[in-house]
Design a protein around this motif. Structure first.
Motif, PDB file in Angstrom:
ATOM      1  N   ASP A   1      16.183  21.117  -3.119  1.00 56.27           N
ATOM      2  CA  ASP A   1      16.245  19.905  -3.930  1.00 56.27           C
ATOM      3  C   ASP A   1      17.461  19.052  -3.576  1.00 56.27           C
ATOM      4  OD1 ASP A   1      15.340  18.236  -6.191  1.00 56.27           O
ATOM      5  OD2 ASP A   1      17.218  18.917  -7.107  1.00 56.27           O
ATOM      6  N   LEU A   2      18.621  19.686  -3.422  1.00 58.64           N
ATOM      7  CA  LEU A   2      19.844  18.948  -3.092  1.00 58.64           C
ATOM      8  C   LEU A   2      19.707  18.223  -1.754  1.00 58.64           C
ATOM      9  CD1 LEU A   2      22.853  18.234  -3.570  1.00 58.64           C
ATOM     10  CD2 LEU A   2      23.410  20.381  -2.393  1.00 58.64           C
ATOM     11  N   LEU A   3      19.256  18.929  -0.721  1.00 56.48           N
ATOM     12  CA  LEU A   3      19.147  18.317   0.601  1.00 56.48           C
ATOM     13  C   LEU A   3      18.122  17.182   0.607  1.00 56.48           C
ATOM     14  CD1 LEU A   3      19.351  21.485   2.899  1.00 56.48           C
ATOM     15  CD2 LEU A   3      21.196  19.927   2.251  1.00 56.48           C
ATOM     16  N   ALA A   4      16.990  17.367  -0.059  1.00 60.81           N
ATOM     17  CA  ALA A   4      15.973  16.312  -0.116  1.00 60.81           C
ATOM     18  C   ALA A   4      16.475  15.102  -0.907  1.00 60.81           C
ATOM     19  CB  ALA A   4      14.685  16.859  -0.724  1.00 60.81           C
ATOM     20  N   THR A   5      17.206  15.348  -1.985  1.00 55.52           N
ATOM     21  CA  THR A   5      17.758  14.268  -2.796  1.00 55.52           C
ATOM     22  C   THR A   5      18.746  13.437  -1.988  1.00 55.52           C
ATOM     23  OG1 THR A   5      17.467  15.502  -4.846  1.00 55.52           O
ATOM     24  CG2 THR A   5      19.121  13.738  -4.873  1.00 55.52           C
ATOM     25  N   VAL A   6      19.628  14.107  -1.268  1.00 61.45           N
ATOM     26  CA  VAL A   6      20.633  13.389  -0.480  1.00 61.45           C
ATOM     27  C   VAL A   6      19.973  12.606   0.652  1.00 61.45           C
ATOM     28  CG1 VAL A   6      22.608  13.693   1.057  1.00 61.45           C
ATOM     29  CG2 VAL A   6      22.527  14.886  -1.134  1.00 61.45           C
ATOM     30  N   LEU A   7      18.980  13.172   1.301  1.00 65.50           N
ATOM     31  CA  LEU A   7      18.282  12.421   2.343  1.00 65.50           C
ATOM     32  C   LEU A   7      17.662  11.159   1.757  1.00 65.50           C
ATOM     33  CD1 LEU A   7      17.241  12.049   5.214  1.00 65.50           C
ATOM     34  CD2 LEU A   7      15.186  13.258   4.500  1.00 65.50           C
ATOM     35  N   ALA A   8      16.996  11.274   0.624  1.00 67.65           N
ATOM     36  CA  ALA A   8      16.401  10.092  -0.002  1.00 67.65           C
ATOM     37  C   ALA A   8      17.479   9.079  -0.387  1.00 67.65           C
ATOM     38  CB  ALA A   8      15.578  10.504  -1.212  1.00 67.65           C
ATOM     39  N   ASP A   9      18.611   9.559  -0.872  1.00 62.68           N
ATOM     40  CA  ASP A   9      19.727   8.654  -1.189  1.00 62.68           C
ATOM     41  C   ASP A   9      20.206   7.919   0.054  1.00 62.68           C
ATOM     42  OD1 ASP A   9      19.674   9.466  -3.855  1.00 62.68           O
ATOM     43  OD2 ASP A   9      21.446  10.755  -3.684  1.00 62.68           O
TER      44      ASP A   9
ATOM     45  N   ASP B   1       8.956   8.861  -2.235  1.00 59.20           N
ATOM     46  CA  ASP B   1       8.233   9.218  -1.007  1.00 59.20           C
ATOM     47  C   ASP B   1       9.175   9.845   0.020  1.00 59.20           C
ATOM     48  OD1 ASP B   1       5.794   8.412  -2.000  1.00 59.20           O
ATOM     49  OD2 ASP B   1       5.786   6.481  -0.936  1.00 59.20           O
ATOM     50  N   CYS B   2      10.405   9.323   0.122  1.00 55.93           N
ATOM     51  CA  CYS B   2      11.390   9.924   1.029  1.00 55.93           C
ATOM     52  C   CYS B   2      11.722  11.345   0.583  1.00 55.93           C
ATOM     53  CB  CYS B   2      12.659   9.081   1.080  1.00 55.93           C
ATOM     54  SG  CYS B   2      12.456   7.517   1.913  1.00 55.93           S
ATOM     55  N   TYR B   3      11.934  11.515  -0.703  1.00 55.94           N
ATOM     56  CA  TYR B   3      12.233  12.835  -1.259  1.00 55.94           C
ATOM     57  C   TYR B   3      11.073  13.793  -0.984  1.00 55.94           C
ATOM     58  CZ  TYR B   3      12.999  16.468  -4.766  1.00 55.94           C
ATOM     59  OH  TYR B   3      13.159  17.670  -5.395  1.00 55.94           O
ATOM     60  N   ASP B   4       9.855  13.367  -1.294  1.00 57.12           N
ATOM     61  CA  ASP B   4       8.676  14.218  -1.085  1.00 57.12           C
ATOM     62  C   ASP B   4       8.498  14.574   0.385  1.00 57.12           C
ATOM     63  OD1 ASP B   4       8.165  14.108  -3.817  1.00 57.12           O
ATOM     64  OD2 ASP B   4       6.588  12.579  -3.621  1.00 57.12           O
ATOM     65  N   GLY B   5       8.753  13.615   1.265  1.00 58.78           N
ATOM     66  CA  GLY B   5       8.642  13.875   2.697  1.00 58.78           C
ATOM     67  C   GLY B   5       9.633  14.916   3.172  1.00 58.78           C
ATOM     68  N   ALA B   6      10.815  14.903   2.606  1.00 60.56           N
ATOM     69  CA  ALA B   6      11.819  15.911   2.969  1.00 60.56           C
ATOM     70  C   ALA B   6      11.499  17.257   2.345  1.00 60.56           C
ATOM     71  CB  ALA B   6      13.210  15.453   2.541  1.00 60.56           C
ATOM     72  N   MET B   7      10.962  17.255   1.133  1.00 64.24           N
ATOM     73  CA  MET B   7      10.707  18.514   0.431  1.00 64.24           C
ATOM     74  C   MET B   7       9.681  19.400   1.130  1.00 64.24           C
ATOM     75  SD  MET B   7      12.623  19.338  -2.037  1.00 64.24           S
ATOM     76  CE  MET B   7      11.775  20.529  -3.047  1.00 64.24           C
ATOM     77  N   ILE B   8       8.816  18.832   1.935  1.00 61.66           N
ATOM     78  CA  ILE B   8       7.795  19.657   2.596  1.00 61.66           C
ATOM     79  C   ILE B   8       8.336  20.378   3.826  1.00 61.66           C
ATOM     80  CG2 ILE B   8       5.882  18.255   1.756  1.00 61.66           C
ATOM     81  CD1 ILE B   8       5.670  17.074   4.595  1.00 61.66           C
ATOM     82  N   ARG B   9       9.582  20.123   4.176  1.00 60.03           N
ATOM     83  CA  ARG B   9      10.183  20.721   5.367  1.00 60.03           C
ATOM     84  C   ARG B   9      11.022  21.941   5.009  1.00 60.03           C
ATOM     85  NH1 ARG B   9       9.268  17.043   9.575  1.00 60.03           N
ATOM     86  NH2 ARG B   9       9.542  18.956  10.765  1.00 60.03           N
ATOM     87  N   PRO B  10      11.174  22.887   5.954  1.00 57.54           N
ATOM     88  CA  PRO B  10      12.034  24.058   5.706  1.00 57.54           C
ATOM     89  C   PRO B  10      13.518  23.671   5.728  1.00 57.54           C
ATOM     90  CG  PRO B  10      11.113  24.150   7.912  1.00 57.54           C
ATOM     91  CD  PRO B  10      10.486  22.971   7.237  1.00 57.54           C
ATOM     92  N   LEU B  11      14.350  24.568   5.240  1.00 58.11           N
ATOM     93  CA  LEU B  11      15.787  24.283   5.126  1.00 58.11           C
ATOM     94  C   LEU B  11      16.442  23.830   6.431  1.00 58.11           C
ATOM     95  CD1 LEU B  11      16.868  27.060   2.606  1.00 58.11           C
ATOM     96  CD2 LEU B  11      16.895  24.590   2.237  1.00 58.11           C
ATOM     97  N   PRO B  12      16.187  24.466   7.587  1.00 59.86           N
ATOM     98  CA  PRO B  12      16.848  23.990   8.803  1.00 59.86           C
ATOM     99  C   PRO B  12      16.477  22.548   9.164  1.00 59.86           C
ATOM    100  CG  PRO B  12      16.043  26.212   9.130  1.00 59.86           C
ATOM    101  CD  PRO B  12      15.474  25.729   7.824  1.00 59.86           C
ATOM    102  N   HIS B  13      15.252  22.134   8.871  1.00 55.39           N
ATOM    103  CA  HIS B  13      14.863  20.753   9.140  1.00 55.39           C
ATOM    104  C   HIS B  13      15.586  19.805   8.198  1.00 55.39           C
ATOM    105  CE1 HIS B  13      10.784  21.789  11.227  1.00 55.39           C
ATOM    106  NE2 HIS B  13      11.776  22.554  11.640  1.00 55.39           N
ATOM    107  N   LYS B  14      15.631  20.165   6.914  1.00 58.87           N
ATOM    108  CA  LYS B  14      16.350  19.321   5.949  1.00 58.87           C
ATOM    109  C   LYS B  14      17.817  19.184   6.356  1.00 58.87           C
ATOM    110  CE  LYS B  14      13.686  20.302   1.759  1.00 58.87           C
ATOM    111  NZ  LYS B  14      12.787  21.409   2.056  1.00 58.87           N
ATOM    112  N   ALA B  15      18.417  20.285   6.774  1.00 54.92           N
ATOM    113  CA  ALA B  15      19.817  20.248   7.208  1.00 54.92           C
ATOM    114  C   ALA B  15      19.981  19.295   8.387  1.00 54.92           C
ATOM    115  CB  ALA B  15      20.299  21.652   7.574  1.00 54.92           C
TER     116      ALA B  15
END
Length: 118
Positions: A34-42, A56-70
């Motif tokens: 949640d934190l990583l997806a939130t920051v990406l959307a921000d 939509d940015c948040y949702d797009g990030a949430m479907i990815r695994p942790l290394p991708h979000k990082a």
């Protein structure tokens, strides 16, 4: 007849198999997702508006695994990307925290056999 196209995302699971999810996500992997997806959307969606909604940015990030979000928060060398100027106050502190976690995730994921999830 041409074969139908399938997106790669359908083959990439959001949650990594254990023990990788726990190692990379810590005691509360869902909170890290949640934190990583939130920051990406921000980062992507300034307050003045964007062609893609924050959700939509948040949702797009949430479907990815942790290394991708990082990876979204780091440059090609694994260093934190500059925080956009529109990210201020509480969001700025959240961004710095997420980037520190992203650096750790990238460092630890390098030694894991994650395939396309890493």
């Amino acid at each position: 007849m041409s074969p139908s196209r399938v997106t790669a995302a359908s083959y990439i699971g959001r949650v990594l198999p254990e023990p990788y999810e726990a190692v990379l996500g810590g005691p509360d992997p869902q909170a890290v997702h949640d934190l990583l997806a939130t920051v990406l959307a921000d980062f992507v969606c300034p307050p003045s508006g964007h062609s893609v909604s924050w959700q939509d940015c948040y949702d797009g990030a949430m479907i990815r695994p942790l290394p991708h979000k990082a990876g979204f928060l780091l440059d090609e060398r694994g260093n934190p990307k500059p925080v956009p100027e529109h990210v201020t106050g509480e969001a700025f502190g959240r961004a710095r925290e997420a980037q520190a976690i992203a650096v750790r995730i990238r460092r630890e994921a390098r030694n894991m056999p994650l395939g396309n999830q890493g």
